[in-house]
Design a protein around this motif. Structure first.
Motif, mmCIF file in Angstrom:
data_model
loop_
_atom_site.group_PDB
_atom_site.id
_atom_site.type_symbol
_atom_site.label_atom_id
_atom_site.label_comp_id
_atom_site.label_asym_id
_atom_site.label_seq_id
_atom_site.Cartn_x
_atom_site.Cartn_y
_atom_site.Cartn_z
ATOM 1 N N MET A 1 0.833 -1.182 0.000
ATOM 2 C CA MET A 1 0.000 0.000 0.000
ATOM 3 C C MET A 1 0.877 1.245 0.000
ATOM 4 S SD MET A 1 -2.369 1.413 3.050
ATOM 5 C CE MET A 1 -2.992 3.049 2.930
ATOM 6 N N GLN A 2 0.597 2.152 -0.908
ATOM 7 C CA GLN A 2 1.299 3.432 -0.987
ATOM 8 C C GLN A 2 0.460 4.476 -0.263
ATOM 9 O OE1 GLN A 2 4.291 3.990 -2.359
ATOM 10 N NE2 GLN A 2 4.223 6.156 -1.867
ATOM 11 N N LEU A 3 1.019 5.041 0.816
ATOM 12 C CA LEU A 3 0.287 6.064 1.566
ATOM 13 C C LEU A 3 0.221 7.357 0.771
ATOM 14 C CD1 LEU A 3 1.558 5.720 5.237
ATOM 15 C CD2 LEU A 3 -0.741 5.315 4.396
ATOM 16 N N PRO A 4 -0.927 8.021 0.789
ATOM 17 C CA PRO A 4 -1.037 9.323 0.122
ATOM 18 C C PRO A 4 -0.069 10.320 0.768
ATOM 19 C CG PRO A 4 -3.205 8.492 0.742
ATOM 20 C CD PRO A 4 -2.198 7.595 1.372
ATOM 21 N N THR A 5 0.515 11.186 -0.046
ATOM 22 C CA THR A 5 1.512 12.119 0.461
ATOM 23 C C THR A 5 0.961 13.525 0.684
ATOM 24 O OG1 THR A 5 2.232 12.564 -1.791
ATOM 25 C CG2 THR A 5 3.456 10.882 -0.546
ATOM 26 N N HIS B 1 -16.548 7.862 4.038
ATOM 27 C CA HIS B 1 -17.434 7.771 5.202
ATOM 28 C C HIS B 1 -16.834 6.865 6.287
ATOM 29 C CE1 HIS B 1 -20.532 10.102 3.321
ATOM 30 N NE2 HIS B 1 -20.505 9.314 2.263
ATOM 31 N N LYS B 2 -16.154 5.803 5.858
ATOM 32 C CA LYS B 2 -15.492 4.931 6.834
ATOM 33 C C LYS B 2 -14.319 5.642 7.500
ATOM 34 C CE LYS B 2 -16.930 0.552 4.883
ATOM 35 N NZ LYS B 2 -16.545 -0.763 4.408
ATOM 36 N N LEU B 3 -13.651 6.504 6.761
ATOM 37 C CA LEU B 3 -12.567 7.304 7.330
ATOM 38 C C LEU B 3 -13.109 8.211 8.434
ATOM 39 C CD1 LEU B 3 -9.606 8.334 7.268
ATOM 40 C CD2 LEU B 3 -10.339 9.954 5.503
ATOM 41 N N ILE B 4 -14.237 8.844 8.184
ATOM 42 C CA ILE B 4 -14.863 9.719 9.180
ATOM 43 C C ILE B 4 -15.258 8.894 10.415
ATOM 44 C CG2 ILE B 4 -16.792 11.279 9.665
ATOM 45 C CD1 ILE B 4 -14.704 12.343 7.642
ATOM 46 N N LYS B 5 -15.844 7.732 10.190
ATOM 47 C CA LYS B 5 -16.234 6.869 11.309
ATOM 48 C C LYS B 5 -15.017 6.472 12.148
ATOM 49 C CE LYS B 5 -20.375 4.725 9.388
ATOM 50 N NZ LYS B 5 -20.982 3.461 8.928
ATOM 51 N N GLN C 1 -3.537 10.373 7.754
ATOM 52 C CA GLN C 1 -2.819 9.327 7.024
ATOM 53 C C GLN C 1 -2.932 7.981 7.753
ATOM 54 O OE1 GLN C 1 1.459 9.932 6.692
ATOM 55 N NE2 GLN C 1 1.284 9.865 4.466
ATOM 56 N N ARG C 2 -2.756 7.996 9.063
ATOM 57 C CA ARG C 2 -2.832 6.753 9.839
ATOM 58 C C ARG C 2 -4.256 6.211 9.862
ATOM 59 N NH1 ARG C 2 -2.182 2.005 10.781
ATOM 60 N NH2 ARG C 2 -2.145 1.261 12.912
ATOM 61 N N GLU C 3 -5.227 7.106 10.017
ATOM 62 C CA GLU C 3 -6.624 6.668 10.014
ATOM 63 C C GLU C 3 -6.984 6.078 8.647
ATOM 64 O OE1 GLU C 3 -7.732 6.236 12.772
ATOM 65 O OE2 GLU C 3 -8.343 8.009 13.878
ATOM 66 N N TRP D 1 -8.158 1.508 5.033
ATOM 67 C CA TRP D 1 -7.782 0.806 3.813
ATOM 68 C C TRP D 1 -7.495 -0.668 4.100
ATOM 69 C CZ3 TRP D 1 -3.782 -2.054 1.878
ATOM 70 C CH2 TRP D 1 -3.786 -2.280 0.497
ATOM 71 N N TYR D 2 -6.701 -0.949 5.151
ATOM 72 C CA TYR D 2 -6.383 -2.338 5.494
ATOM 73 C C TYR D 2 -7.638 -3.123 5.863
ATOM 74 C CZ TYR D 2 -1.310 -1.993 5.342
ATOM 75 O OH TYR D 2 -0.026 -1.866 4.914
ATOM 76 N N ARG D 3 -8.495 -2.507 6.649
ATOM 77 C CA ARG D 3 -9.722 -3.198 7.048
ATOM 78 C C ARG D 3 -10.583 -3.529 5.830
ATOM 79 N NH1 ARG D 3 -11.569 0.243 10.806
ATOM 80 N NH2 ARG D 3 -10.203 -0.727 12.337
ATOM 81 N N ASN D 4 -10.637 -2.606 4.872
ATOM 82 C CA ASN D 4 -11.421 -2.826 3.671
ATOM 83 C C ASN D 4 -10.780 -3.878 2.764
ATOM 84 O OD1 ASN D 4 -13.685 -1.941 1.839
ATOM 85 N ND2 ASN D 4 -11.934 -1.475 0.526
ATOM 86 N N ALA D 5 -9.462 -3.828 2.646
ATOM 87 C CA ALA D 5 -8.762 -4.739 1.738
ATOM 88 C C ALA D 5 -8.709 -6.170 2.249
ATOM 89 C CB ALA D 5 -7.338 -4.231 1.502
#
Length: 116
Positions: free
Chosen positions: A1-5, A21-25, A103-105, A110-114
């Motif tokens: 996974m490439q983290l957004p910069t 929406h999952k990021l907000i949650k 970034q950490r959230e 992303w990991y949970r979804n993948a």
């Protein structure tokens, strides 16, 4: 996974993958765990999210440092990344920390979804 910069990359990627929406949650969940009274609406605009989160981080750094450290621990922001930041300007520091939190959230979401 490439983290957004950048913040823009992070938001664009999260919206492309329908994970905003999952990021907000996830942000709401971790702030609640840290006993910080912050609850974003799921339909908050990304610019508002960044502004409000930055404001909260700035206040925590300047007024409630122990709560700030607890938040970083709960979110699991890399201690090494925090140590690399220049703490001489608290406004700039809070902006950089805000991005590290997002970034950490995003990484968690992303990991949970993948992998679920």
């Amino acid at each position: 996974m490439q983290l957004p910069t950048t913040f823009e990359d992070l938001i664009a990627t999260s919206e492309e993958q329908n994970l905003y929406h999952k990021l907000i949650k996830q942000i709401n969940k971790d702030f609640l765990l840290a006993n910080i009274d912050l609850d974003f609406e799921e339909n908050i605009l990304p610019t508002s999210l960044k502004y409000l989160l930055h404001e909260v981080v700035f206040k925590l750094i300047n007024e409630k440092f122990a709560e700030y450290l607890n938040l970083l621990y709960i979110i699991d922001v890399s201690e090494e990344k925090i140590k690399q930041l220049d703490g001489s300007d608290s406004l700039k520091l809070s902006d950089q920390v805000t991005f590290l939190i997002l970034q950490r959230e995003w990484q968690k979401v992303w990991y949970r979804n993948a992998y679920s």
